[in-house]
Structure formats: structure tokens, C-alpha cells
Write a protein that holds these residues in place. Sequence first.
Motif, PDB file in Angstrom:
ATOM      1  N   PRO A  73      36.802  52.372  37.839  1.00  0.00           N
ATOM      2  CA  PRO A  73      35.775  51.538  37.211  1.00  0.00           C
ATOM      3  C   PRO A  73      34.976  52.312  36.173  1.00  0.00           C
ATOM      4  O   PRO A  73      34.559  53.449  36.400  1.00  0.00           O
ATOM      5  N   VAL A  86      38.315  48.327  39.850  1.00  0.00           N
ATOM      6  CA  VAL A  86      37.818  47.167  39.107  1.00  0.00           C
ATOM      7  C   VAL A  86      38.191  47.393  37.648  1.00  0.00           C
ATOM      8  O   VAL A  86      37.849  48.431  37.069  1.00  0.00           O
ATOM      9  N   GLU A 142      32.291  47.074  34.832  1.00  0.00           N
ATOM     10  CA  GLU A 142      33.179  47.311  35.967  1.00  0.00           C
ATOM     11  C   GLU A 142      32.435  48.041  37.087  1.00  0.00           C
ATOM     12  O   GLU A 142      32.619  47.740  38.266  1.00  0.00           O
ATOM     13  N   VAL A 194      40.822  40.035  35.060  1.00  0.00           N
ATOM     14  CA  VAL A 194      40.011  40.878  35.945  1.00  0.00           C
ATOM     15  C   VAL A 194      40.861  41.219  37.170  1.00  0.00           C
ATOM     16  O   VAL A 194      41.351  40.319  37.860  1.00  0.00           O
TER      17      VAL A 194
END
Length: 364
Positions: free
Chosen positions: A199, A186, A162, A210
Motif C-alpha cells: 500500500p 491494497v 491505499e 481496486v
Amino acid sequence: MADLRPDRLTALRAHLAEVDAVLITAPYQLRAFCGAEVSAGTLALTPQGSFLLLDPRYHDAVTAPAQVDIKPYANGPQRLQTLRWVLGGARRIGVYAQALTLAEMDALSPGDELCFVPIDGVLDRLTSLLTHSEIASLQRAETVTRRALEAAFAALRAGVSEREIRQVLLGVIERDSEGPAFAPIVAFGVRTALPHAHPSVATLQPGDLVTMDAGAVVDGLHADLTETRIFGAAPGQDPQAQALLSVVRCALDAARRATRAGATAEEIDESARAPIREAGFDKQTLRGIGHALGYQTHQPPILREHAQDRVQVGQVLALEPGVYLPGVGGVRLEEMVVVGETSAMPIAEWQSAAHPSSAARGAQ
């Protein structure tokens, strides 16, 4: 854009009938009202004029509207002295309560001789109503953000983390804009069930959902987009993820159809919530599906249950319904739309020549 900012200042000055003066200290509001791209400063509006107090290091970098008199100060004590002089005999001071600190109020009024009056609603409304050129800047910010998202999705591969994908997002945004509007999100796999996942070192596997959420800044205007996709799965291979994507897409389409001038924030929220509820996921969604955009990423009106604010022409909204299943994954889709009289238009399709300026008209 400075040619249109006096309209916003003029609309704000109309509220001096309710207070003796107005102080603006939030950096994003300084940019919205007088084009000052600074990290600190004070805009004071009084019946005698409009005054922008700045550290002299900013002086040559700021071009304020003609009606704003720039007053440099050398240090903190001189700033207070200048501000007291500008305020004169004003006693009721309109302020943005979320930005003016208790320490600042104590320094300005050590004997409690001043009365600070919150006018947050007025300032929020004025900064949410955007001019042609501001919407055009926000459109460019959306374009950069979409380009960054596409680059990041193109960089996906099994085993990538990520954090690595975050760097792809930031690379495009930093290159093509003033910078990120917020720290990008992310998330892979089950972590997509976290609406605001930071992330991590988690790596991507085939079949993972995703989610990426990012925004670029252009001319001080903040974009905000979210996209969720399935990585490496053949069509029909993951029916649960496909079903989630379908439900959220229906919710986003419904929210867009409900968005028009005069619609309440609650009505838009409910329009998106209805297909989510019908699919049995009402307890797996957030209690709010969007917000206005402008000189901040999240500005009123906030589109949520029981909110009676009415959206107006000249506002740009981020519509972002989502469904989040702990331990399974989540889907959020977000797009930016320009509010019109009878409908909303994706900002990517907006043409400035087709829309009248709205900041002064809507601020009355």
C-alpha cells in the motif's frame, strides 16, 4: 482444540521408525502439534516420550497435551544441556530443514556426531490436514477477513489513499482476531497489475480497479482472501475491466470444480489456467493459482504447473487466479475452500458436524 492434537503427535511418532528422534522448532509447528503459542521453543519426540522445552516465562501460559512433558530451561546453555539429555543416544534426528539454523545444528552437534535428516514433507503434510475444530477456527478467520474487506470497500471514496484503506482493513482484523496473517495488500488503478503491491500514498479515482488481499488469524489458523472490484464506474462503462473480472471469475469457478480429494495440484492449476489461456492472457498470469492454508498462510500443496502433490480431505485451499496487465491493471479473486471426497466447498458454507476428523487418518 487440544483434544485433537494428540492425533497429529501420534501420527508423527509413527515416523520414529525412520529416525531416532524428531525436533520441532518452528513456532507455528509448535502450535500445530502441541498447542504452544510461543515465539520460541523445541518439541522433541523420542521413543522415550514427547518433551517440550520452553523458556520458564512461557510455562504458565502453555497447556500441552497430557502426553507432552514440559521441560523449562533458565538460559541457552541449560536448554542445550536439557535437549542433549532428552535426545539421549539418538543420532539420526528428523528436523524441519527450513526452520533449524546452521548455528543451532552446530550447537547441538559441535563434533558432527548427529545426523540431521530433513522431514519437511512429513511435517508439511501433517500440518496441512486439519481437524474439525481447526477448520471451524479457520472458518471464523475467514468470516473476520470478509468483514474487514467489506468495511474497507465501504470506506472507498475518491481521493482516499491505499494506506488509509489498509488501516480500515487492519482495524477490523486487529479488533476481531489475533491479528493479521500477513501485511494486507491494497492497490488502486494501474497498481493492481502488481500481484504483491505494498500500500502506497496513491489515491483512488473513479473507474479504478481496486484489489485488496488480507487475512485474519484465529486460534493460530491463517485466512487469506482477495477481492477486486471497480470503483465508481457504471455497469458497462469499463468493458476491459469487466472482461478481466469475467475471465478471472471463470478461472476461479473452474478451479473450484476441479478440486476434490485425489486431484493433483497441477490439475487444479490447469483447470484455472485454461479459461485464462483461452482469453489470451496466459502470459499475464502467475505460474500458480493457490495453496493450502493452516498454521501458515502458504502451506503445501502449492497449486502450480507440474506439481504432482494430491490434495486430501481435511485440507483447506486458497484458490487465487489472477490476470495482470502492466500499465493497465489487474484482477485477482481468491476464496477458501474445504476439500471433500468428490468436491470442494467454500469454507463459509462448511459445517463441522458434516465432516469427519481427518488429521490422524490422512497422516498415515
